[in-house]
Write an enzyme that holds these catalytic residues in place. Structure first.
Site, PDB file in Angstrom:
ATOM      1  CG  LEU A 613      -2.020  -1.031   1.299  1.00 59.48           C
ATOM      2  CD1 LEU A 613      -2.726  -0.958   2.641  1.00 59.48           C
ATOM      3  CD2 LEU A 613      -3.018  -0.821   0.171  1.00 59.48           C
ATOM      4  CB  SER A 614       1.989   3.541   1.729  1.00 55.03           C
ATOM      5  OG  SER A 614       1.899   3.116   3.068  1.00 55.03           O
ATOM      6  N   GLY A 616       6.923   3.923   4.135  1.00 55.29           N
ATOM      7  CA  GLY A 616       7.304   5.046   4.981  1.00 55.29           C
ATOM      8  C   GLY A 616       8.783   4.988   5.290  1.00 55.29           C
ATOM      9  CB  THR A 617      10.942   7.088   7.414  1.00 56.74           C
ATOM     10  OG1 THR A 617      10.341   8.232   6.855  1.00 56.74           O
ATOM     11  CG2 THR A 617      12.425   7.319   7.560  1.00 56.74           C
ATOM     12  CG  PHE A 618      11.198   4.409  10.766  1.00 55.15           C
ATOM     13  CD1 PHE A 618      12.577   4.495  10.761  1.00 55.15           C
ATOM     14  CD2 PHE A 618      10.462   5.483  11.233  1.00 55.15           C
ATOM     15  CE1 PHE A 618      13.215   5.622  11.226  1.00 55.15           C
ATOM     16  CE2 PHE A 618      11.097   6.615  11.703  1.00 55.15           C
ATOM     17  CZ  PHE A 618      12.477   6.684  11.696  1.00 55.15           C
ATOM     18  CB  SER A 619       7.310   0.310   8.383  1.00 54.75           C
ATOM     19  OG  SER A 619       6.459   1.427   8.420  1.00 54.75           O
ATOM     20  CB  VAL A 621       1.704  -0.123   4.909  1.00 60.62           C
ATOM     21  CG1 VAL A 621       0.341  -0.588   5.416  1.00 60.62           C
ATOM     22  CG2 VAL A 621       2.367   0.760   5.933  1.00 60.62           C
ATOM     23  CG  ASP A 734       8.255   8.989   9.855  1.00 57.90           C
ATOM     24  OD1 ASP A 734       8.421  10.160   9.439  1.00 57.90           O
ATOM     25  OD2 ASP A 734       8.197   8.007   9.114  1.00 57.90           O
TER      26      ASP A 734
END
Ligand SMILES: *[C@@H]1O[C@H](CO)[C@@H](O)[C@H](O)[C@H]1NC(C)=O
Ligand SMILES: *[C@@H]1O[C@H](CO)[C@@H](O)[C@H](O)[C@H]1NC(C)=O
Ligand SMILES: *[C@@H]1O[C@H](CO)[C@@H](O)[C@H](O)[C@H]1NC(C)=O
Ligand SMILES: *[C@@H]1O[C@H](CO)[C@@H](O)[C@H](O)[C@H]1NC(C)=O
Ligand SMILES: *[C@@H]1O[C@H](CO)[C@@H](O)[C@H](O)[C@H]1NC(C)=O
Ligand SMILES: *[C@@H]1O[C@H](CO)[C@@H](O)[C@H](O)[C@H]1NC(C)=O
Ligand SMILES: *[C@@H]1O[C@H](CO)[C@@H](O)[C@H](O)[C@H]1NC(C)=O
Ligand SMILES: *[C@@H]1O[C@H](CO)[C@@H](O)[C@H](O)[C@H]1NC(C)=O
Ligand SMILES: *[C@@H]1O[C@H](CO)[C@@H](O)[C@H](O)[C@H]1NC(C)=O
Length: 888
Positions: A613-614, A616-619, A621, A734
């Site tokens: 789905l997306s 991010g900086t740390f993960s 999804v 974040d």
């Protein structure tokens, strides 16, 4: 924490208990809703759960019959005819979806219906006459569809109607006379249609009428005086029709009238002096009519008047000096009339004046020396008049000026060098068709933002100064018909101009003119090289900062990609050998979800790229659909620290603790899985994506623009969630609009709260101390502290709030020289820009109320993004300030 957990449990138990009591009650509406769900697939409904009265957007009466159905903003399509069988329905809101086809005539059978909102869909065909059967209807909104044909006469039965809105369709025929018989009517909006005929004279009988908006139709005949009889009218918008006749005296009855917009019609006669009675008048716009007589001095009694636009009419006489009393006046637009005399000195007292446009009249005075007392002036448009005398040297004090039009007057003397001080001048500097003499001041070269320069048709002499090459933004120039001589300086904007920009100067030579300058000026070619080199350097210089920011992002991205690729490769191998990775540990914290969640299925879902789905900086999804039908959002932590695996027990304890954080605006973990060196965190799936998508992707489709009230409540929700986190001593690592998720009702939930606990930089997990959050949201002090703090969170929140206000991303190519959103907003005053130029104008110009709230929220955002951490307010204070804005 323990207490909070207990509270969550008690609430859940109570709700499920009351859900059971529904059994035995009328089941018919349940059957209808289930069938409706089958037809529409409403994401926000849990169809397996039989307590349909608790489904989102559904409200029931005490006999479990549905009385309210709100399916707005759900991206739905399909056949809604079934809704007509919900016999007890009082409120039906299907607005802002993709419904098409005809409006079901069967809706006319919902005899208890009070509110029907079908606006912003693609309903076509004509309005079904059957709707006339809705005897209890109070509000009908069919705006923004594809409806055609006439407004049916059968609707005259809607006697209780207070709001009737059919704007932005293709309705034709005339405005029916029965609207005048609706004694409770408050709002009549039928703008942007094809309505002809006259405005019914009996509309005045609708004595509660406050808003009448019929702009952009083909209405003719007079504005009926009767609509002003009751004195309740607040907004009158009739722009862009074929209305004729006089403006009625009775206008003055409506002291609460704040908006009068009657431009682009065929109105005649004078403005009634009773206009002075309208103490609330804020906007008066009557341009492009055939109005005449003098501008009545009574306008000066309307102390809130912000905009007065009488352009393109037949007004004569002088500007009444009394207008100088209008302290709130921002725009005075009188162009295209037959006004004469001086610009009255008194006007210079209107300290909020931002636009003065009196062009194309017969003004025959001189320019006042202290014209720049109007310190907010951005537009000074005085062209095509008979203004004589000299341009005062004080013109250099008009620091905020964006456009200066003085062309086609009788100005004499020289061009004062002080014009070069108006560094903001961008749109145009036009001094053409006057009697100016002397040479071109080299100081003009400082106007590096100016796009268009026209000094043609004067008596200017001497060389074109080489300093003009400083005008780096220049696109259009005109030096023609003067007495200039010497070579045209070698400067791309000059040589690219047509030679008509330089003709009529007998002694001017060089490109783009046909006359060569001969040997005398041969040296100019070298100069050319030097200059273009300098321009290139300047361009590179300003691009460098942007370039570096981009590089950082790209580098981060590449690192991330590599990790993902490795993960994916591992996944593929697993798939081929049909070997599921071995789960080391895993749990679902929420008791009643244990059945529905399959941990193996969770792992499998994260191995497929198509579920992503997306990022991010740390993960990253993923979306995971369970065999039970339940949909989860699964967050796979990146660059997994071995320490986390080694400190599993501590991590699990933290997660359990977080899962009990009971706050509406936080995404709480409902479980976790650990396999190999990967940790997966499980959350409820939220269908409406992230705030970043909501703001920046929908901004490309104007019809899905989130409105200001929605945005404000998102801002408040995020603030509430974050204030709560700080209250329980958790610092978020974040904060960004990409980490704010929206549920089906656009309630915001702050995500990635776990990261702060699992990857705490203060505990020395080296892998993340290098990056603190997402680019554009990182507080400036991070550069030297390398630590995220509560005030740092406030800063990042401020960036999110600015995004909400401006609809601009935190870093954008549109900003110059590597400037980010925060710097761009903070430096607006220096650039001479008003808040209006910062805020998303599509929202701030909708109403005064919205504008006021947006300005107040902007103040909060500026406080949050102060460079000094200690000066930023606490998150709780931020939350309170925003809540206050909403209440007022
Ligand atoms: C049905 O939904 C209600 C409200 O969301 C909830 O309290 C209840 O536990 C659910 N029932 C079942 C059987 O899942
Ligand atoms: C929900 O309903 C679907 C079919 O309607 C069924 O396959 C599934 O097992 C149900 N899930 C639960 C948790 O009852
Ligand atoms: C919707 O369904 C009804 C019957 O349930 C049918 O009469 C009607 O034509 C359908 N409308 C559309 C737009 O397909
Ligand atoms: C409305 O209700 C009446 C009586 O129940 C029924 O005869 C009629 O068909 C319904 N109208 C529509 C359009 O469904
Ligand atoms: C009616 O619909 C239009 C278009 O969606 C919307 O702008 C307006 O706010 C709605 N009116 C009411 C009272 O909800
Ligand atoms: C009104 O619109 C309908 C449907 O588009 C069309 O058939 C009709 O001719 C129009 N009437 C007038 C007077 O334009
Ligand atoms: C409006 O009301 C008047 C009397 O109040 C009545 O004579 C007239 O017929 C009504 N018009 C419509 C279209 O209902
Ligand atoms: C002028 O505007 C202010 C602020 O919007 C408002 O409080 C005040 O009531 C208005 N004055 C009049 C006379 O309407
Ligand atoms: C300006 O024009 C008006 C009307 O034509 C005339 O009466 C007046 O004397 C003129 N003023 C000047 C300064 O020329």
């Amino acid at each position: 924490m323990e207490i909070l957990g207990l509270l969550c449990f008690v609430v859940a138990w109570y709700v499920s208990k009351s859900g059971l009591e529904v059994e035995g009650a009328e089941l018919q509406d349940q059957t209808i809703l289930l069938a409706l769900n089958q037809e529409l697939t409403v994401q926000r409904w849990d169809a397996n759960n039989s307590s349909y009265c608790s489904w989102q957007g559904v409200s029931c009466n005490d006999r479990s019959m549905v009385v309210k159905l709100d399916l707005s903003h759900a991206n739905l399509r399909g056949n809604v005819t079934l809704v007509s069988q919900l016999k007890a329905l009082r409120q039906l809101d299907l607005s802002n979806n993709n419904f098409h086809g005809y409006i079901p005539p069967a809706f006319g059978n919902l005899s208890d219906l009070e509110v029907l909102d079908l606006s912003s869909n693609k309903f076509e065909g004509s309005i079904p006459p059957e709707l006339g059967g809705l005897r209890n209807l109070i509000s009908l909104n069919l705006s923004n569809n594809l409806l055609v044909g006439k407004i049916p006469s059968e609707l005259h039965g809607l006697e209780k109607l207070q709001e009737f809105q059919v704007s932005s369709n293709q309705l034709n025929g005339s405005l029916p006379t029965w609207v005048g018989n609706l004694t409770n009517l408050r709002v009549l909006a039928a703008y942007e249609n094809l309505l002809g005929g006259t405005i019914p004279d009996n509309l005045g009988l609708a004595s509660e009428l406050e808003i009448l908006n019929l702009h952009s139709n083909q209405l003719e005949g007079p504005i009926p005086a009767s609509i002003f009889t009751s004195g309740n009218l607040k907004v009158l918008v009739l722009t862009q029709n074929n209305l004729s006749g006089d403006l009625p005296q009775e206008l003055g009855n409506c002291q609460g009238l704040s908006n009068i917009r009657i431009g682009n019609n065929h109105l005649v006669g004078t403005i009634p002096k009773t206009i002075g009675n309208i103490s609330s008048l804020t906007y008066f716009e009557a341009d492009n009519n055939n109005l005449s007589g003098e501008i009545v001095s009574e306008f000066s009694q309307c102390s809130n008047l912000t905009l007065l636009n009488l352009a393109s009419n037949g007004f004569s006489g002088t500007i009444p000096t009394e207008l100088g009393q209008l302290m709130n006046l921002q725009e005075l637009i009188l162009s295209g009339n037959s006004l004469f005399g001086n610009i009255p000195e008194s006007i210079l007292r209107c300290r909020n004046l931002n636009k003065l446009d009196i062009s194309n009249n017969r003004f025959n005075g001189t320019l006042p020396n202290d014209i720049c007392k109007l310190s907010r002036l951005q537009f000074l448009l005085l062209g095509q008049n008979s203004i004589a005398g000299e341009i005062p040297h004080e013109i250099g004090n008009c620091a905020k000026l964006l456009e200066l039009q003085l062309g086609s007057n009788y100005l004499t003397g020289i061009i004062p060098s002080e014009i070069g001080h108006i560094r903001n001048l961008q749109i145009a500097l036009n001094l053409s068709f006057n009697h100016l003499h002397g040479s071109l001041p080299p100081e003009l070269g400082r106007l590096d933002k100016l796009v268009a320069l026209d000094v043609s048709n004067n008596r200017l002499s001497g060389h074109i100064p080489a300093e003009l090459k400083g005008m780096l933004s220049l696109i259009e120039v005109n030096f023609s018909n003067n007495l200039l001589n010497g070579p045209v300086p070698t400067f791309v904007p000059f040589q690219k101009s047509p030679n008509s920009s330089f003709v009529g100067n007998k002694e001017l030579c060089g490109e783009p003119l046909n006359s060569s300058c001969g040997d005398l000026y041969d040296g100019s070619n070298n100069y050319h090289h030097r200059v273009s080199y300098r321009i290139i350097l300047a361009v590179i210089g300003s691009g460098l900062a942007v370039f570096m920011s981009v590089t950082v992002v790209v580098l981060l991205f590449m690192i991330r990609e590599r990790q993902e690729k490795a993960a994916k490769d591992a996944g593929l191998v697993d798939d081929e050998t049909n070997n599921k990775p071995t789960i080391i540990a895993g749990n679902v914290f929420v008791e009643n979800l244990k059945q529905a969640v399959d941990l193996d299925a969770v792992v499998k879902a994260t191995l497929k790229d198509s579920n992503k789905l997306s990022s991010g900086t740390f993960s990253t999804v993923y979306k995971a659909v369970m065999p039970s039908g339940m949909v989860l959002s699964v967050r796979r932590l990146k660059s997994m620290d071995k320490t986390i695996i080694h400190h599993q027990n501590k991590m699990i304890r933290e997660l359990e603790r977080l899962s009990k954080l009971c706050h509406d605006n936080l995404v709480r973990p409902i479980g976790y899985v650990i396999y190999e060196d990967v940790a997966l965190l499980l959350h409820h799936f939220l269908p409406n994506g992230t705030l970043a998508q909501f703001l920046h992707e929908s901004s490309k489709q104007p019809e899905y623009q989130p409105d200001w009230p929605t945005r404000l409540s998102v801002a408040i929700g995020v603030a509430e969630g974050l204030a709560f986190l700080h209250h329980v001593a958790i610092i978020h690592l974040d904060i960004s609009s990409g980490n704010v998720l929206l549920d089906a009702n656009f309630k915001p939930l702050l995500g990635e709260i776990e990261i702060s606990k699992l990857l705490d930089p203060t505990r020395g997990t080296a892998s993340i101390s290098a990056v603190a959050g997402s680019f554009g949201y990182i507080p400036p002090e991070y550069a030297y502290t390398m630590q995220v703090t509560a005030p740092g969170n406030v800063y990042s929140y401020g960036v999110v709030l600015l995004e909400i206000l401006t609809t601009r991303p935190p870093v954008d190519e549109d900003f110059e020289e590597g400037i980010d959103l925060v710097k761009w907003v903070h430096s607006a005053p220096v650039r001479g820009e008003t808040p209006e130029q910062i805020l998303d104008a599509r929202l701030s110009t909708v109403s005064f109320g919205w504008r006021k709230e947006m300005l107040a929220a902007l103040k909060v955002a500026l406080l949050c993004t102060d460079t000094t951490p200690a000066k930023r307010p606490k998150m709780k204070k931020v939350m309170e300030m925003l809540q206050e804005i909403r209440q007022n």
